[in-house]
Write an enzyme that holds these catalytic residues in place. Structure first.
Site: not given
Ligand code: ARG
Length: 462
Positions: A158, A279, A285, A292
């Site tokens: 979980h 970025s 970043k 993704e």
């Protein structure tokens, strides 16, 4: 404008808009090598049957070989929309090269069996390549599991920290999942290994083609027993796309795990820079874009399953032109998977484990709560009571700052009872993995056994 294969009975020329819409050449050009392969076998079969002379058959076969070599040059034609499909293009090119003889090749076949057999050959080749690439990826993961055997991390359920496990154990769970995808792909490959050429448009042919010989030449396992089923069946395409989605869903899980485990506050993974992007605005970043994109790609793989099943739902028996739409999702699914597989290997090779963070992940001794309950069980306490008592200890710990060992001894003794004396020694989360006993557990010796087993199975891929 190219001559239509079926032009004879038509007075009017095809509407240019429809002609463009009708052409699949820009997509099915991926079938070219397989169409050529099947065409060669068909030419040979016509030669053997005496439908064409052996000399004609020989000329056709040689010309098809020539086209195979020149495919890169032909690529310029793949954008043409006045040519209906790759089968028409190959035939037109053959006519250009050998003239009269080429016009004899289509005897006893239809594009209906032609496209079916080419698609099966395409699937066989690409499925096998994907299966091999999965094995290569598994070997990379096993190697990484071997290299990280000493690292204990917080296993989760979980998404909550649950019990300490070996990071190697976690890695090996991917090897298991990938193995299942591989078997689904391999089963699919075996099931579609059927020669459908020789079925003609739907009813077979009156020409004496020896299908068994064609089967041997093309390397299929069997010959389709029913021509009507053969030309209309695309369940092998939906099954292939399903098998690829099976893999895609496993990929998405790996991507999500790695995504979570590279978060500074959560995990212990440092992703390889080669698979990250920056970025345009925030100079600091390092974004896990590959993860993704891979997670997102599974949606296309699943969507392609839906497309294929929907395409066939309610279609009448035999060939229907709707089936032409099967190729885009099929090729796209293979394309995505074939692109992602080697990048996943880079991911597993290049990801570094931050030992300090791994250690920090198991700092809370509540992760050993189940060990404590099992220690009570070993001392004779029924598990339900043990669970209840340790639960109460957790309650007390929460009040005392979170750690079980910080609960004052007198209070703890009252809660736990007298059966387990050195209860604090059970609480070292790093030792928890050593207490596991069962086959397949995270016990270091068990994990080592898993690694040895995979090294044997994947022997050829190390
Ligand atoms: N390109 C077609 C397909 O992909 C095969 C051609 C069959 N066409 C026909 N009119 N029977 O399914």
């Amino acid at each position: 404008m190219a001559k239509k294969l079926w032009g004879g009975r038509f007075k009017k020329r095809t509407h240019p808009g429809f002609e463009r819409f009708s052409s699949s050449l820009g997509v099915d050009c991926a079938l070219a090598p397989f169409d050529l392969q099947a065409s060669k076998a068909h030419a040979a079969a016509l030669g053997r049957a005496g439908v064409i002379s052996r000399a004609s058959a020989g000329r056709i076969v040689r010309a098809l070989d020539g086209i195979r070599k020149d495919l890169p040059k032909l690529a310029g034609s793949f954008g043409r929309r006045d040519i209906e499909d790759i089968h028409s293009l190959v035939e037109a090119e053959l006519v250009r090269r050998v003239g009269e003889d080429a016009k004899r090749l289509h005897a006893g076949r239809s594009r209906n069996d032609q496209v079916n057999v080419a698609t099966r050959l395409y699937c066989k080749t690409h499925l096998l390549a994907v299966e091999n690439e999965i094995s290569r990826l598994q070997a990379v993961i096993v190697r990484s599991a071997k290299a990280h055997q000493g690292i204990v991390v917080a296993g989760m359920t979980h998404l909550q920290k649950a019990m300490p496990i070996l990071w190697s154990h976690w890695l090996l769970c991917y090897v298991e999942a990938l193995e299942r995808s591989k078997t689904v792909l391999a089963d699919t490959r075996k099931r579609l290994d059927i020669l459908t050429l020789g079925s003609g448009a739907l009813a077979g042919t009156g020409l004496a083609i020896d299908r068994e010989a064609v089967r041997r030449e093309l390397g299929f396992a069997s010959v389709s027993p029913n021509s009507l089923d053969a030309v209309g069946s695309r369940d092998f395409v939906s099954e292939t796309v399903y098998a690829l989605a099976h893999l895609g869903v496993n990929f998405s899980r790996i991507a999500e795990d790695f995504m979570i485990l590279q978060i500074e506050e959560m995990g212990w993974l440092n992703l390889p820079e080669e698979l990250c992007t920056g970025s345009s605005m925030m100079p600091q970043k390092k974004n896990a874009d590959f993860l993704e994109l891979a997670r997102g790609a599974s949606s296309i793989l699943i969507g392609n399953c839906t497309a294929l099943f929907t395409l066939q739902k309610g279609l009448p028996s035999s060939y229907n032109r709707d089936l032409q739409w099967d190729k885009e999702p099929l090729f796209r699914s293979f394309g995505l998977v074939e692109e992602m597989l080697p990048i996943f290997a880079v991911l597993f090779k290049g990801t570094k484990v931050r030992a300090d963070r791994a250690h920090r992940s198991i700092a809370n001794d509540q992760l050993a709560a189940t060990d404590l309950a099992e220690a009570l069980v070993t001392a004779g306490v029924p598990f339900r009571d043990a669970h209840e008592r340790v639960g109460k200890l957790v309650q007390a710990a929460e009040a005392a700052g979170g750690s079980l060992r910080e609960v004052p001894s007198a209070q703890a003794a009252l809660i736990l009872g007298s059966q387990v004396k050195n209860w604090k020694t059970v609480l070292d989360p790093a030792l928890s993995v050593n207490r596991k006993r069962t086959t397949g557990s995270t016990r270091p010796s068990e994990v080592a056994r898993q690694i040895a087993r995979w090294e044997k199975i994947l022997n050829a891929f190390f």
